[in-house]
Design a protein around this motif. Structure first.
Motif, mmCIF file in Angstrom:
data_model
loop_
_atom_site.group_PDB
_atom_site.id
_atom_site.type_symbol
_atom_site.label_atom_id
_atom_site.label_comp_id
_atom_site.label_asym_id
_atom_site.label_seq_id
_atom_site.Cartn_x
_atom_site.Cartn_y
_atom_site.Cartn_z
ATOM 1 N N SER A 108 -3.639 -5.774 -2.142
ATOM 2 C CA SER A 108 -3.234 -4.434 -1.742
ATOM 3 C C SER A 108 -4.176 -3.404 -2.345
ATOM 4 O O SER A 108 -4.238 -3.228 -3.572
ATOM 5 C CB SER A 108 -1.798 -4.142 -2.195
ATOM 6 N N ALA A 109 -4.908 -2.697 -1.487
ATOM 7 C CA ALA A 109 -5.805 -1.655 -1.974
ATOM 8 C C ALA A 109 -5.024 -0.540 -2.654
ATOM 9 O O ALA A 109 -5.494 0.056 -3.633
ATOM 10 C CB ALA A 109 -6.626 -1.093 -0.808
ATOM 11 N N GLY A 110 -3.834 -0.243 -2.158
ATOM 12 C CA GLY A 110 -3.023 0.807 -2.763
ATOM 13 C C GLY A 110 -2.590 0.466 -4.174
ATOM 14 O O GLY A 110 -2.617 1.320 -5.074
ATOM 15 N N THR A 160 0.045 -3.238 -9.857
ATOM 16 C CA THR A 160 -0.451 -2.039 -10.527
ATOM 17 C C THR A 160 -0.986 -2.322 -11.924
ATOM 18 O O THR A 160 -1.314 -1.389 -12.655
ATOM 19 C CB THR A 160 0.655 -0.974 -10.601
ATOM 20 N N TRP A 187 -11.233 -4.891 -11.654
ATOM 21 C CA TRP A 187 -10.239 -5.047 -10.591
ATOM 22 C C TRP A 187 -10.940 -5.542 -9.333
ATOM 23 O O TRP A 187 -12.004 -5.034 -8.964
ATOM 24 C CB TRP A 187 -9.538 -3.722 -10.302
ATOM 25 N N ARG A 216 -10.258 -6.790 -5.182
ATOM 26 C CA ARG A 216 -9.357 -6.937 -4.045
ATOM 27 C C ARG A 216 -9.637 -8.269 -3.355
ATOM 28 O O ARG A 216 -10.749 -8.527 -2.897
ATOM 29 C CB ARG A 216 -9.548 -5.801 -3.048
ATOM 30 N N ARG A 222 -6.265 1.057 -11.213
ATOM 31 C CA ARG A 222 -7.509 1.624 -11.754
ATOM 32 C C ARG A 222 -7.267 2.919 -12.518
ATOM 33 O O ARG A 222 -8.099 3.327 -13.332
ATOM 34 C CB ARG A 222 -8.507 1.857 -10.616
ATOM 35 N N ARG A 223 -6.143 3.581 -12.265
ATOM 36 C CA ARG A 223 -5.837 4.818 -12.977
ATOM 37 C C ARG A 223 -5.042 4.575 -14.261
ATOM 38 O O ARG A 223 -4.724 5.526 -14.981
ATOM 39 C CB ARG A 223 -5.058 5.772 -12.060
ATOM 40 N N LEU A 281 -4.123 -1.600 -6.226
ATOM 41 C CA LEU A 281 -5.302 -1.583 -7.083
ATOM 42 C C LEU A 281 -5.740 -0.162 -7.413
ATOM 43 O O LEU A 281 -6.243 0.107 -8.504
ATOM 44 C CB LEU A 281 -6.441 -2.345 -6.416
ATOM 45 N N GLU A 282 -5.545 0.761 -6.480
ATOM 46 C CA GLU A 282 -5.886 2.156 -6.754
ATOM 47 C C GLU A 282 -5.060 2.693 -7.910
ATOM 48 O O GLU A 282 -5.569 3.403 -8.794
ATOM 49 C CB GLU A 282 -5.663 3.005 -5.503
ATOM 50 N N VAL A 283 -3.760 2.352 -7.919
ATOM 51 C CA VAL A 283 -2.911 2.765 -9.038
ATOM 52 C C VAL A 283 -3.347 2.058 -10.318
ATOM 53 O O VAL A 283 -3.402 2.663 -11.398
ATOM 54 C CB VAL A 283 -1.433 2.462 -8.723
ATOM 55 N N ASP A 322 0.835 -1.200 0.000
ATOM 56 C CA ASP A 322 0.000 0.000 0.000
ATOM 57 C C ASP A 322 0.873 1.255 0.000
ATOM 58 O O ASP A 322 0.596 2.230 -0.711
ATOM 59 C CB ASP A 322 -0.909 0.013 1.229
#
Length: 252
Positions: free
Chosen positions: A87-89, A66, A107, A109, A95-96, A91-93, A25
Motif C-alpha cells: 500500500s503506497a498510502g 504504517t 521503505w 513498496r 515515511r513520516r 508507506l507514505e504514513v 491507501d
C-alpha cells in the motif's frame, strides 16, 4: 474506532468495498487510530522475546503498514531495517514516522508474495497481516520469506489463541468472517480479510514444508487461558540450512 481521529462509518464502508490495496491507501491517514493497528503492548512483548535470540544484523518488517513493527526491529537489529508493504498510502504514513534510534530504516513498496530481495535478512517479523492471505497462499508466502532469509535466519510473528467455541469472541469472529465471505461473493474486487483462516497447526505444517524449524515462545504478559495454555505466543521459525550429504564410498 469512531473517535474524531479515526475513520467514520462511511469511510470504513468505502474501504470495505475497495480492493485490499486501495482500501488501505484510503485508510492509511487514520490507520493508527483504529483497532487494526497492532497494540504497543504486543510489539513490546515481541521485542522482549526476540532480544535473547539476537542480536541480528538486518531485519525486515513484512506487511509493515504504517511502520509500527520497525520499532521492534530497531531494538534487535544492528545493521539495517526495511519495511515492505504493497500500500503506497501506508508507506507514505510510515515515511513520516519519527524513527527510533538505531540502524538505518528504508521503505519498499512490494507484494509479500513476490518479494524483490535476495537472501539479505537475518530476521523477518510480521504483525497482524496474515488474515489478508488465503490458506492456499501460505506455501508461497512462507517460501518467499524463506528465500529472503540468510541461513539460520528467523521468521517471527505473534499468534493469539482462538476464542473458545460459543464464547462472545468466537461468535464475533465467525460473524465477521461470514460477512466478508458474503461481501466477496457479491462484490468485486474482493477484500480478503479473514480472522479464522490462520490456524496454528496448519501454519506449523506449512512452515516445515517451506524449510523452517519452528518453536513457540509464550508471551507471559498476556496471561494464560483456563486450560493453562498461553493466550499469546510468538512463533519463531528458523530457516533450516540444507546440508549436502556425501554419498558413501564405493564398496571394495
Amino acid at each position: 474506532m469512531f473517535s474524531p481521529e479515526g475513520p467514520t462509518l462511511r469511510e470504513l464502508a468505502v474501504q470495505a468495498l475497495s480492493s485490499v490495496e486501495r482500501g488501505y491507501d484510503l485508510l492509511a491517514p487514520k490507520f493508527d487510530h483504529t483497532p487494526y493497528r497492532t497494540p504497543d503492548r504486543v510489539l513490546e512483548a515481541a521485542a522482549r522475546a526476540l532480544e535473547p535470540l539476537g542480536p541480528f544484523a538486518a531485519g525486515l518488517d513484512l506487511c509493515c503498514g504504517t511502520g509500527a513493527g520497525v520499532d521492534v526491529l530497531a531494538r534487535v537489529c544492528q545493521r539495517g531495517v526495511t519495511g515492505v508493504d504493497f500500500s503506497a498510502g501506508m508507506l507514505e504514513v510510515a515515511r513520516r514516522r519519527t524513527l527510533p534510534p538505531g540502524p538505518a530504516v528504508s521503505w519498499v513498496r512490494a507484494d509479500a508474495r513476490a518479494l524483490p530481495f535476495g537472501p539479505a535478512f537475518d530476521l523477518v517479523v510480521s504483525f497482524g497481516a496474515f488474515g489478508h492471505f488465503l490458506p492456499r497462499e501460505l506455501p508461497g508466502l512462507f517460501g518467499q520469506v524463506h528465500s529472503v532469509l540468510r541461513p539460520d535466519g528467523c521468521f517471527a510473528f505473534p499468534v493469539v489463541a482462538p476464542p473458545r467455541p460459543g464464547s462472545p469472541g468466537y461468535w464475533t469472529l465467525l460473524g465477521f468472517d461470514a460477512a466478508m465471505r458474503v461481501r466477496n461473493a457479491l462484490w468485486r474486487p474482493p477484500f480478503v480479510m479473514y480472522y479464522r483462516t490462520f490456524r496454528l497447526g496448519d501454519v506449523g505444517r506449512e512452515l516445515a514444508r517451506a524449510g523452517f524449524r519452528t518453536g513457540l515462545h509464550a508471551l507471559p504478559e498476556f496471561g494464560r487461558r483456563p486450560d493453562g495454555s498461553p493466550r499469546v505466543r510468538l512463533v519463531v521459525a528458523r530457516r533450516v540450512t540444507q546440508r549436502r550429504v556425501s554419498p558413501p564410498p564405493p564398496a571394495g
